[in-house]
Design a protein around this motif. Structure first.
Motif, PDB file in Angstrom:
ATOM      1  N   LEU A   1       0.921  -1.148   0.008  1.00  0.00           N
ATOM      2  CA  LEU A   1      -0.026  -0.007  -0.137  1.00  0.00           C
ATOM      3  C   LEU A   1       0.988   1.392   0.146  1.00  0.00           C
ATOM      4  O   LEU A   1       0.563   2.163  -0.561  1.00  0.00           O
TER       5      LEU A   1
ATOM      6  N   GLU B   1      -8.592   7.503  -0.817  1.00  0.00           N
ATOM      7  CA  GLU B   1      -8.970   6.382  -0.216  1.00  0.00           C
ATOM      8  C   GLU B   1      -7.870   5.358   0.071  1.00  0.00           C
ATOM      9  O   GLU B   1      -7.739   4.823   1.232  1.00  0.00           O
ATOM     10  N   GLN B   2      -6.866   5.233  -0.830  1.00  0.00           N
ATOM     11  CA  GLN B   2      -5.876   4.318  -0.492  1.00  0.00           C
ATOM     12  C   GLN B   2      -4.816   4.818   0.829  1.00  0.00           C
ATOM     13  O   GLN B   2      -4.282   3.957   1.337  1.00  0.00           O
TER      14      GLN B   2
ATOM     15  N   LYS C   1      -6.064   6.518   3.410  1.00  0.00           N
ATOM     16  CA  LYS C   1      -6.929   5.887   4.483  1.00  0.00           C
ATOM     17  C   LYS C   1      -6.776   4.538   4.873  1.00  0.00           C
ATOM     18  O   LYS C   1      -6.409   4.262   5.813  1.00  0.00           O
ATOM     19  N   ARG C   2      -6.758   3.855   3.774  1.00  0.00           N
ATOM     20  CA  ARG C   2      -6.405   2.644   3.918  1.00  0.00           C
ATOM     21  C   ARG C   2      -5.207   1.968   4.446  1.00  0.00           C
ATOM     22  O   ARG C   2      -4.908   1.249   5.369  1.00  0.00           O
ATOM     23  N   HIS C   3      -4.110   2.676   4.017  1.00  0.00           N
ATOM     24  CA  HIS C   3      -2.730   2.619   4.550  1.00  0.00           C
ATOM     25  C   HIS C   3      -2.696   2.888   6.013  1.00  0.00           C
ATOM     26  O   HIS C   3      -2.002   2.207   6.610  1.00  0.00           O
TER      27      HIS C   3
ATOM     28  N   GLN D   1      -5.112   2.817   8.035  1.00  0.00           N
ATOM     29  CA  GLN D   1      -5.844   1.737   8.925  1.00  0.00           C
ATOM     30  C   GLN D   1      -4.906   0.344   8.890  1.00  0.00           C
ATOM     31  O   GLN D   1      -4.976  -0.190  10.214  1.00  0.00           O
ATOM     32  N   VAL D   2      -4.197   0.072   7.897  1.00  0.00           N
ATOM     33  CA  VAL D   2      -3.380  -1.111   8.110  1.00  0.00           C
ATOM     34  C   VAL D   2      -2.180  -0.808   9.018  1.00  0.00           C
ATOM     35  O   VAL D   2      -1.964  -1.736   9.735  1.00  0.00           O
TER      36      VAL D   2
END
Length: 270
Positions: free
Chosen positions: A151, A216-217, A219-221, A223-224
């Motif tokens: 990511l 979006e990516q 935010k996902r990063h 979260q991970v």
């Protein structure tokens, strides 16, 4: 000769008793230390990024799996050795039933018989399962670290592409806003929030879609990364204590056996 056998047997059991006593104390102290350890661990930080520790985590997982295998082999070999030794000695006592070893036989015959049956009742399953469980947590951590790494590369690529498209659009339309200029000059490795990603109303649908994907990516990063740190914390709080608790219990069981055998066959040792 009798005095020699008595002295040797006393020394033998006393050393085994001391071995299990020291190991039991050691594992109890390890358990106390880990229980008091810091409750939350950060191995990834958005503000201060270090090299990914996925390879280190994978190596650690392999170390624990090897430890579990070696532990099982050690116990199985010990039990197999005692079983074979006891069987060999019993054949020389000319007894038909193992449990009724002649009390007039040399002490080593009776001791090995009692030792074998006592050790055979101790199960190493609790220790093995605790080690396997911890290795499983490490594997989850490794997978999340690999996901985070992928990511990170993706976000970096999206950021550079969006900066490129945004700069082209600003140049073509004579736009010179402070936010756009600052964002275009931002290094690809820097951290950023959603409100720092400029979106010009005149930029069109393509740039709008690129911005949405980038946000979006990112935010996902994040979260991970939080998930990675949570798993790392659980390694200490949920994974390690059961191992040392199980090892402590296993050592105590062995300690009781050798203490009992030592007292029965050699008398108390001062």
């Amino acid at each position: 000769m009798t005095f020699y056998n008595y002295t040797y047997t006393t020394l033998f059991f006393y050393r085994l008793y001391r071995l299990w006593k020291v190991m039991s104390t050691c594992h109890q102290k390890q358990l106390q230390t880990i229980t008091k350890a810091k409750s939350h661990v950060h191995i990834l930080d958005l503000e201060n990024r270090k090299k990914s520790s996925s390879k280190t985590t994978l190596r650690l997982e392999k170390v624990f799996l090897k430890w579990g295998m070696c532990f099982n082999n050690f116990i199985n070999i010990q039990k197999a050795f005692l079983k074979n030794l006891n069987s060999w000695l019993l054949r020389h006592t000319q007894q038909e039933v193992e449990e009724s070893v002649d009390t007039k036989a040399p002490p080593i015959f009776r001791i090995c018989n009692e030792w074998y049956h006592a050790i055979d009742k101790i199960s190493e399953t609790e220790v093995s399962e605790a080690i396997s469980s911890f290795a499983s947590i490490l594997h989850q951590l490794y997978e999340k670290l690999e996901e985070e790494k992928a990511l990170k590369v993706k976000v970096k690529s999206l950021l550079k592409y969006y900066q490129h498209k945004l700069q082209l659009f600003c140049n073509q339309n004579g736009i010179n806003s402070h936010q756009s200029t600052s964002f275009i000059n931002m290094k690809a490795s820097e951290n950023f929030d959603e409100d720092e990603v400029p979106l010009l109303r005149e930029s069109g649908e393509i740039i709008g879609i690129l911005r949405k994907t980038l946000v979006e990516q990112k935010k996902r990063h994040k979260q991970v990364i939080r998930h990675v740190n949570d798993i790392a914390s659980s390694c200490l709080q949920k994974g390690l204590p059961p191992i040392f608790e199980a090892l402590g219990n296993f050592c105590l069981e062995n300690l009781k056996i050798y203490e009992q055998l030592r007292l029965q066959n050699t008398g108390p040792h001062e």
